[in-house]
Structure formats: structure tokens, C-alpha cells
Design a protein around this motif. Structure first.
Motif, mmCIF file in Angstrom:
data_model
loop_
_atom_site.group_PDB
_atom_site.id
_atom_site.type_symbol
_atom_site.label_atom_id
_atom_site.label_comp_id
_atom_site.label_asym_id
_atom_site.label_seq_id
_atom_site.Cartn_x
_atom_site.Cartn_y
_atom_site.Cartn_z
ATOM 1 N N HIS A 81 -18.143 -69.164 24.447
ATOM 2 C CA HIS A 81 -16.793 -69.079 23.915
ATOM 3 C C HIS A 81 -16.053 -70.345 24.293
ATOM 4 C CE1 HIS A 81 -17.966 -64.920 23.576
ATOM 5 N NE2 HIS A 81 -16.897 -64.690 22.837
ATOM 6 N N CYS A 82 -15.188 -70.787 23.409
ATOM 7 C CA CYS A 82 -14.402 -71.995 23.663
ATOM 8 C C CYS A 82 -13.567 -71.794 24.928
ATOM 9 C CB CYS A 82 -13.509 -72.295 22.460
ATOM 10 S SG CYS A 82 -12.362 -73.657 22.753
ATOM 11 N N VAL A 83 -13.668 -72.746 25.865
ATOM 12 C CA VAL A 83 -12.941 -72.607 27.135
ATOM 13 C C VAL A 83 -11.430 -72.731 26.951
ATOM 14 C CG1 VAL A 83 -14.852 -73.375 28.611
ATOM 15 C CG2 VAL A 83 -13.237 -75.067 27.707
ATOM 16 N N ASN A 84 -11.028 -73.227 25.787
ATOM 17 C CA ASN A 84 -9.578 -73.380 25.562
ATOM 18 C C ASN A 84 -8.995 -72.226 24.749
ATOM 19 O OD1 ASN A 84 -7.120 -74.931 25.845
ATOM 20 N ND2 ASN A 84 -7.310 -75.368 23.656
ATOM 21 N N CYS A 85 -9.611 -71.886 23.600
ATOM 22 C CA CYS A 85 -9.007 -70.869 22.730
ATOM 23 C C CYS A 85 -9.774 -69.543 22.724
ATOM 24 C CB CYS A 85 -8.877 -71.400 21.305
ATOM 25 S SG CYS A 85 -10.446 -71.526 20.432
ATOM 26 N N GLY A 86 -10.983 -69.534 23.280
ATOM 27 C CA GLY A 86 -11.730 -68.294 23.368
ATOM 28 C C GLY A 86 -12.567 -67.943 22.146
ATOM 29 N N ILE A 119 -16.524 -75.710 23.654
ATOM 30 C CA ILE A 119 -15.213 -76.218 23.268
ATOM 31 C C ILE A 119 -15.296 -76.396 21.755
ATOM 32 C CG2 ILE A 119 -15.865 -78.591 23.967
ATOM 33 C CD1 ILE A 119 -12.296 -77.506 24.373
ATOM 34 N N CYS A 120 -14.456 -75.707 21.014
ATOM 35 C CA CYS A 120 -14.613 -75.704 19.556
ATOM 36 C C CYS A 120 -14.082 -77.011 18.954
ATOM 37 C CB CYS A 120 -13.914 -74.492 18.949
ATOM 38 S SG CYS A 120 -12.121 -74.595 18.949
ATOM 39 N N GLU A 121 -14.489 -77.300 17.734
ATOM 40 C CA GLU A 121 -14.090 -78.542 17.067
ATOM 41 C C GLU A 121 -12.577 -78.648 16.977
ATOM 42 O OE1 GLU A 121 -15.723 -81.234 16.117
ATOM 43 O OE2 GLU A 121 -17.519 -80.354 17.028
ATOM 44 N N ASN A 122 -11.951 -77.514 16.688
ATOM 45 C CA ASN A 122 -10.497 -77.522 16.541
ATOM 46 C C ASN A 122 -9.811 -77.933 17.846
ATOM 47 O OD1 ASN A 122 -8.019 -77.061 15.201
ATOM 48 N ND2 ASN A 122 -7.877 -75.055 16.183
ATOM 49 N N CYS A 123 -10.279 -77.379 18.970
ATOM 50 C CA CYS A 123 -9.668 -77.731 20.258
ATOM 51 C C CYS A 123 -9.996 -79.175 20.633
ATOM 52 C CB CYS A 123 -10.112 -76.763 21.347
ATOM 53 S SG CYS A 123 -9.363 -75.133 21.151
ATOM 54 N N LEU A 124 -11.211 -79.612 20.338
ATOM 55 C CA LEU A 124 -11.558 -81.011 20.621
ATOM 56 C C LEU A 124 -10.610 -81.952 19.888
ATOM 57 C CD1 LEU A 124 -15.449 -81.463 20.637
ATOM 58 C CD2 LEU A 124 -13.854 -81.909 22.506
HETATM 59 ZN ZN LIG Z 1 -11.145 -73.737 20.853
#
Ligand SMILES: [Zn+2]
Ligand SMILES: [Zn+2]
Length: 245
Positions: free
Chosen positions: A21-26, A32-37
């Protein structure tokens, strides 16, 4: 099958059973998902040439005015906010080691595009022995090692040691931080003498850790110290003064 292949295969199996799961948005799918990157906050093109903190255009840095830093320059690609903060915290406190190559790639891309400093030896900010034993790893060491693999720079974590445990810096002001760290580091003269050092850490806050490490390196005979961190904490905008005032 080689060890490396087995490791990769096992990783795939683990990802399938427990998708990351993305460590920022879950969001499930990646650490870490592309969007958060894409939402990493760069320091930007206006920054203090000494401490690397973001500056408004035509302002000078109050962060540096009271502190004579022993290093030549400190830079970071990102602000310690949002996804950068989430990644560093997940690495440090949850041991999400798979984030190391992602962060090291960002750091080496930044170094290649913006810095390309001429340095002889790359050294991570060390942890004291007990702290390292407790955590099981030194995040700055892992980042520095991967960074050096990407850039081809020479790396030696034995060049700098933390010889005394210190209080957690969180919650201390700049002066207390300096006092807390005073004499906590020692460098190995045979490794650093007359060398231009690149010092690497995960986050730069007040710069007191970089300053104390740099002082130890210079005392052991290093010729210069440049500092690089993945992120730097944003400065209180109220503390910036315009050049006109
Ligand atoms: Zn994310
Ligand atoms: Zn500054």
C-alpha cells in the motif's frame, strides 16, 4: 537459480499475497503510488546557497545568519512534507527498506541534474551503535550506499562514527540541538585526510547534525564537506527578510 533471482521471486510472491500500500495515501498497488510521487514538493529554484532552504526571490536566509556552518553547501531535492515525509518516516520507523532504491534514485537524479559536485568520498551520517542495533539499520547509510551505486561515487561508512548517544533531536531548538550533538561524532583521519567529502542524511532540519559531522570531518583533515539530504524541513516564512529591509 541465483540468490538474487530467488529474492526477486519471493518479493513477487509476497506482493501477491500482501499487496503493498502507498505509504502516503494508502492506495493498494505500490509502496509509493505514481500520484504521490508526482506530488513530491521540490525545494524549487530559489534557495539559500549555503543551507539549501527555500527562499522567496530577493530574500536572504535568516536560517544561516546566526549559524556559521562548517560545510560549504547543503542541498536537498524535496521539502520534508507530504509524500517525502511519509516515505522517510516509513523507512525509519516501520523499516520499509524497499523504499531505499526509490529515494536513492530521486537523490541521484537530483545530484546528476543539479549538483555534480567534485567530491572524493561519500559518507553517511552515522547512528550511534546502540541506536543502530535497536533499529537494525541506518537509513542514511542505506540511502548513501544506493546513491553511490547509481552515481559511481566512492562510498565508505567507516569514515565517520557517532561515538556518543544523544537525545532525540525532535522538540529541541537550534541551540539545544547543537549542544546535544557537540562532540558526538569522530572521523577517521586515515580515510578522510585531504578528501572532499559528500555527507548524506535523510532529512536536514536546523543543519546542526550536518554541522557537527562536518566539524568532525574537517578536524580529522578533510578539505571540504558538501551535504546532501533527501528532504529539508521548510523554513518559517516569517523568518525571511527581504534584501530591501
Ligand atoms: Zn499514494
Ligand atoms: Zn541559509
Amino acid at each position: 537459480m541465483t540468490g538474487e533471482k530467488i529474492r526477486k521471486l519471493l518479493e513477487k510472491v509476497v506482493d501477491w499475497v500482501y499487496p503493498p500500500h502507498c505509504v502516503n495515501c494508502g492506495e493498494p498497488g505500490a509502496l509509493i503510488c505514481e500520484n504521490c510521487l508526482s506530488q513530491l514538493q521540490p525545494v524549487g529554484e530559489h534557495f539559500c546557497p549555503t543551507c539549501g532552504k527555500p527562499l522567496k526571490p530577493r530574500h536572504f536566509c535568516r536560517h544561516c545568519s546566526g549559524a556559521e556552518f562548517p560545510f560549504q553547501s547543503s542541498r536537498a531535492p524535496y521539502l520534508y512534507e507530504g509524500p517525502a515525509k511519509a516515505m522517510i518516516k516509513a523507512l525509519k520507523y516501520k523499516g520499509t527498506l524497499a523504499l531505499v532504491p526509490i529515494m536513492a534514485k530521486k537523490l541521484s537524479d537530483f545530484w546528476r541534474t543539479n549538483l555534480q559536485w567534485d567530491t572524493d568520498l561519500t559518507v553517511p551520517v552515522p547512528l550511534a551503535r546502540d541506536r543502530k542495533a535497536q533499529r537494525g539499520f541506518n537509513q542514511s547509510d542505506l540511502i548513501a550506499k544506493a546513491f553511490c551505486r547509481n552515481t559511481g561515487l566512492k562510498y565508505d561508512p567507516r569514515a565517520l562514527m557517532k561515538i556518543r548517544e544523544t537525545l532525540q533531536q525532535v522538540g529541541l531548538n537550534a541551540e539545544e540541538r547543537r549542544e546535544n550533538l557537540s562532540g558526538a561524532f569522530a572521523a577517521e583521519p586515515s580515510l578522510v585526510r585531504e578528501k572532499r567529502i559528500l555527507l548524506i542524511d535523510d532529512v536536514m532540519t536546523t543543519g546542526s547534525t550536518f554541522a557537527e559531522c562536518s566539524a568532525a570531518l574537517l578536524e580529522a583533515g578533510a578539505s571540504t564537506v558538501m551535504c546532501l539530504s533527501v528532504a529539508t524541513t521548510p523554513v518559517d516564512r516569517g523568518k525571511q527578510k527581504t534584501l530591501d529591509s
